[in-house]
Motif scaffolding. Sequence first.
Motif, PDB file in Angstrom:
ATOM      1  N   GLY A  98      99.436  36.776  32.427  1.00 36.86           N
ATOM      2  CA  GLY A  98      97.996  36.932  32.586  1.00 36.86           C
ATOM      3  C   GLY A  98      97.457  36.414  33.906  1.00 36.86           C
ATOM      4  O   GLY A  98      96.278  36.571  34.207  1.00 36.86           O
ATOM      5  N   VAL A  99      98.299  35.780  34.725  1.00 37.69           N
ATOM      6  CA  VAL A  99      97.888  35.280  36.031  1.00 37.69           C
ATOM      7  C   VAL A  99      98.446  36.222  37.090  1.00 37.69           C
ATOM      8  O   VAL A  99      99.640  36.485  37.119  1.00 37.69           O
ATOM      9  CB  VAL A  99      98.416  33.841  36.276  1.00 37.69           C
ATOM     10  CG1 VAL A  99      98.050  33.374  37.668  1.00 37.69           C
ATOM     11  CG2 VAL A  99      97.879  32.897  35.230  1.00 37.69           C
ATOM     12  N   ARG A 100      97.592  36.720  37.936  1.00 38.15           N
ATOM     13  CA  ARG A 100      98.026  37.643  38.987  1.00 38.15           C
ATOM     14  C   ARG A 100      98.504  36.843  40.192  1.00 38.15           C
ATOM     15  O   ARG A 100      97.747  36.548  41.109  1.00 38.15           O
ATOM     16  CB  ARG A 100      96.885  38.573  39.368  1.00 38.15           C
ATOM     17  CG  ARG A 100      96.485  39.469  38.227  1.00 38.15           C
ATOM     18  CD  ARG A 100      95.382  40.389  38.631  1.00 38.15           C
ATOM     19  NE  ARG A 100      95.081  41.291  37.537  1.00 38.15           N
ATOM     20  CZ  ARG A 100      94.235  42.280  37.626  1.00 38.15           C
ATOM     21  NH1 ARG A 100      93.598  42.504  38.758  1.00 38.15           N
ATOM     22  NH2 ARG A 100      94.018  43.046  36.598  1.00 38.15           N
ATOM     23  N   GLU A 101      99.767  36.504  40.167  1.00 35.71           N
ATOM     24  CA  GLU A 101     100.315  35.612  41.191  1.00 35.71           C
ATOM     25  C   GLU A 101     100.785  36.322  42.450  1.00 35.71           C
ATOM     26  O   GLU A 101     101.019  35.686  43.471  1.00 35.71           O
ATOM     27  CB  GLU A 101     101.438  34.751  40.626  1.00 35.71           C
ATOM     28  CG  GLU A 101     102.591  35.514  40.024  1.00 35.71           C
ATOM     29  CD  GLU A 101     102.384  35.865  38.565  1.00 35.71           C
ATOM     30  OE1 GLU A 101     102.815  36.958  38.200  1.00 35.71           O
ATOM     31  OE2 GLU A 101     101.806  35.092  37.818  1.00 35.71           O
ATOM     32  N   VAL A 102     100.941  37.624  42.437  1.00 30.79           N
ATOM     33  CA  VAL A 102     101.371  38.364  43.624  1.00 30.79           C
ATOM     34  C   VAL A 102     100.123  38.917  44.315  1.00 30.79           C
ATOM     35  O   VAL A 102      99.500  39.868  43.844  1.00 30.79           O
ATOM     36  CB  VAL A 102     102.337  39.515  43.260  1.00 30.79           C
ATOM     37  CG1 VAL A 102     102.751  40.271  44.506  1.00 30.79           C
ATOM     38  CG2 VAL A 102     103.547  38.977  42.531  1.00 30.79           C
ATOM     39  N   HIS A 103      99.746  38.272  45.409  1.00 36.85           N
ATOM     40  CA  HIS A 103      98.599  38.736  46.198  1.00 36.85           C
ATOM     41  C   HIS A 103      98.648  38.092  47.574  1.00 36.85           C
ATOM     42  O   HIS A 103      99.388  37.131  47.805  1.00 36.85           O
ATOM     43  CB  HIS A 103      97.271  38.409  45.504  1.00 36.85           C
ATOM     44  CG  HIS A 103      96.990  36.938  45.392  1.00 36.85           C
ATOM     45  ND1 HIS A 103      96.457  36.198  46.417  1.00 36.85           N
ATOM     46  CD2 HIS A 103      97.192  36.072  44.376  1.00 36.85           C
ATOM     47  CE1 HIS A 103      96.324  34.948  46.034  1.00 36.85           C
ATOM     48  NE2 HIS A 103      96.773  34.841  44.789  1.00 36.85           N
ATOM     49  N   CYS A 104      97.886  38.632  48.489  1.00 35.14           N
ATOM     50  CA  CYS A 104      97.752  38.011  49.815  1.00 35.14           C
ATOM     51  C   CYS A 104      96.273  37.766  50.115  1.00 35.14           C
ATOM     52  O   CYS A 104      95.856  37.725  51.268  1.00 35.14           O
ATOM     53  CB  CYS A 104      98.437  38.844  50.896  1.00 35.14           C
ATOM     54  SG  CYS A 104      97.981  40.566  50.941  1.00 35.14           S
ATOM     55  N   ASN A 105      95.488  37.581  49.070  1.00 37.58           N
ATOM     56  CA  ASN A 105      94.053  37.375  49.224  1.00 37.58           C
ATOM     57  C   ASN A 105      93.711  36.057  49.905  1.00 37.58           C
ATOM     58  O   ASN A 105      92.707  35.967  50.611  1.00 37.58           O
ATOM     59  CB  ASN A 105      93.365  37.435  47.855  1.00 37.58           C
ATOM     60  CG  ASN A 105      93.533  38.781  47.204  1.00 37.58           C
ATOM     61  OD1 ASN A 105      93.669  39.793  47.881  1.00 37.58           O
ATOM     62  ND2 ASN A 105      93.550  38.808  45.885  1.00 37.58           N
ATOM     63  N   THR A 106      94.528  35.024  49.716  1.00 37.89           N
ATOM     64  CA  THR A 106      94.261  33.737  50.356  1.00 37.89           C
ATOM     65  C   THR A 106      94.285  33.883  51.873  1.00 37.89           C
ATOM     66  O   THR A 106      93.377  33.438  52.573  1.00 37.89           O
ATOM     67  CB  THR A 106      95.291  32.688  49.904  1.00 37.89           C
ATOM     68  OG1 THR A 106      95.335  32.657  48.487  1.00 37.89           O
ATOM     69  CG2 THR A 106      94.946  31.313  50.450  1.00 37.89           C
ATOM     70  N   MET A 107      95.324  34.552  52.383  1.00 36.09           N
ATOM     71  CA  MET A 107      95.427  34.738  53.831  1.00 36.09           C
ATOM     72  C   MET A 107      94.331  35.659  54.348  1.00 36.09           C
ATOM     73  O   MET A 107      93.787  35.437  55.431  1.00 36.09           O
ATOM     74  CB  MET A 107      96.812  35.305  54.177  1.00 36.09           C
ATOM     75  CG  MET A 107      97.160  35.202  55.640  1.00 36.09           C
ATOM     76  SD  MET A 107      97.328  33.494  56.168  1.00 36.09           S
ATOM     77  CE  MET A 107      96.312  33.496  57.614  1.00 36.09           C
ATOM     78  N   GLU A 108      93.974  36.670  53.579  1.00 35.35           N
ATOM     79  CA  GLU A 108      92.900  37.563  54.011  1.00 35.35           C
ATOM     80  C   GLU A 108      91.570  36.821  54.088  1.00 35.35           C
ATOM     81  O   GLU A 108      90.756  37.081  54.975  1.00 35.35           O
ATOM     82  CB  GLU A 108      92.824  38.772  53.084  1.00 35.35           C
ATOM     83  CG  GLU A 108      94.015  39.698  53.290  1.00 35.35           C
ATOM     84  CD  GLU A 108      94.025  40.893  52.367  1.00 35.35           C
ATOM     85  OE1 GLU A 108      93.044  41.100  51.620  1.00 35.35           O
ATOM     86  OE2 GLU A 108      95.021  41.628  52.397  1.00 35.35           O
ATOM     87  N   GLY A 109      91.343  35.866  53.198  1.00 37.60           N
ATOM     88  CA  GLY A 109      90.151  35.036  53.284  1.00 37.60           C
ATOM     89  C   GLY A 109      90.158  34.155  54.523  1.00 37.60           C
ATOM     90  O   GLY A 109      89.119  33.921  55.144  1.00 37.60           O
ATOM     91  N   ILE A 110      91.334  33.667  54.897  1.00 35.82           N
ATOM     92  CA  ILE A 110      91.444  32.858  56.118  1.00 35.82           C
ATOM     93  C   ILE A 110      91.165  33.711  57.349  1.00 35.82           C
ATOM     94  O   ILE A 110      90.499  33.271  58.286  1.00 35.82           O
ATOM     95  CB  ILE A 110      92.818  32.176  56.180  1.00 35.82           C
ATOM     96  CG1 ILE A 110      92.892  31.118  55.085  1.00 35.82           C
ATOM     97  CG2 ILE A 110      93.095  31.567  57.551  1.00 35.82           C
ATOM     98  CD1 ILE A 110      94.249  30.555  54.823  1.00 35.82           C
ATOM     99  N   TRP A 111      91.647  34.967  57.349  1.00 35.85           N
ATOM    100  CA  TRP A 111      91.341  35.870  58.476  1.00 35.85           C
ATOM    101  C   TRP A 111      89.830  36.077  58.595  1.00 35.85           C
ATOM    102  O   TRP A 111      89.288  36.102  59.699  1.00 35.85           O
ATOM    103  CB  TRP A 111      92.025  37.216  58.307  1.00 35.85           C
ATOM    104  CG  TRP A 111      93.506  37.197  58.448  1.00 35.85           C
ATOM    105  CD1 TRP A 111      94.404  37.832  57.644  1.00 35.85           C
ATOM    106  CD2 TRP A 111      94.293  36.531  59.450  1.00 35.85           C
ATOM    107  NE1 TRP A 111      95.683  37.591  58.077  1.00 35.85           N
ATOM    108  CE2 TRP A 111      95.643  36.794  59.186  1.00 35.85           C
ATOM    109  CE3 TRP A 111      93.973  35.719  60.540  1.00 35.85           C
ATOM    110  CZ2 TRP A 111      96.677  36.298  59.962  1.00 35.85           C
ATOM    111  CZ3 TRP A 111      95.003  35.213  61.315  1.00 35.85           C
ATOM    112  CH2 TRP A 111      96.317  35.494  61.036  1.00 35.85           C
ATOM    113  N   THR A 112      89.151  36.213  57.464  1.00 35.75           N
ATOM    114  CA  THR A 112      87.702  36.372  57.497  1.00 35.75           C
ATOM    115  C   THR A 112      87.047  35.140  58.107  1.00 35.75           C
ATOM    116  O   THR A 112      86.137  35.248  58.936  1.00 35.75           O
ATOM    117  CB  THR A 112      87.157  36.622  56.076  1.00 35.75           C
ATOM    118  OG1 THR A 112      87.763  37.813  55.566  1.00 35.75           O
ATOM    119  CG2 THR A 112      85.650  36.784  56.078  1.00 35.75           C
ATOM    120  N   GLY A 113      87.514  33.954  57.718  1.00 38.06           N
ATOM    121  CA  GLY A 113      86.973  32.721  58.289  1.00 38.06           C
ATOM    122  C   GLY A 113      87.208  32.621  59.782  1.00 38.06           C
ATOM    123  O   GLY A 113      86.319  32.226  60.537  1.00 38.06           O
TER     124      GLY A 113
END
Length: 166
Positions: A98-113
């Motif tokens: 139930g946990v979606r552990e495969v993603h690269c959203n953390t790094m994409e958020g850092i790129w936005t920052g």
Amino acid sequence: PPRRRDNKIRGHGTWDNERPPVFGLVGRESGAVRLAVTQHSDRATLDLLVQRHSRADATVNTDEWTAYDQLPASGRTHVSVKHGRPSPEYARDDDGDGVREVHCNTMEGIWTGLRNRLRTFRGVSKKYLGGYVAMFQGSHNLKIATNAFLRILLIVVPPASTIGGT
């Protein structure tokens, strides 16, 4: 109308085509970020930086760019999400808990920052880009601003009473 921008070259950037690539890696558990301005955005450069900035037993979560396909040769486990069409995927639950552990959203958020930070300067020379990126990395990794850190940052001399016991 919006202003027209130059340098509409398709594909990944290089130092020579005035779009220096910035490599980024973030620790899933530690949250520590490693950013580096590079000359090229090719597989050899990527492999070198991943090997330098990650543990050999790390699992690397990426998007579907083909340069990442050789990461398992360096001993790292590689899993990716497919952002492309026809059915874009941004996070995936591989083990069914139930946990979606495969993603690269953390790094994409850092790129936005990073983009938001650089936007305030309305353009940065590639000569100084590494310094701006390093300052962003340092501020992101610093969780608590201690007095000692602020003294170093501001080059403040300690009070006279702490120098030489006087």
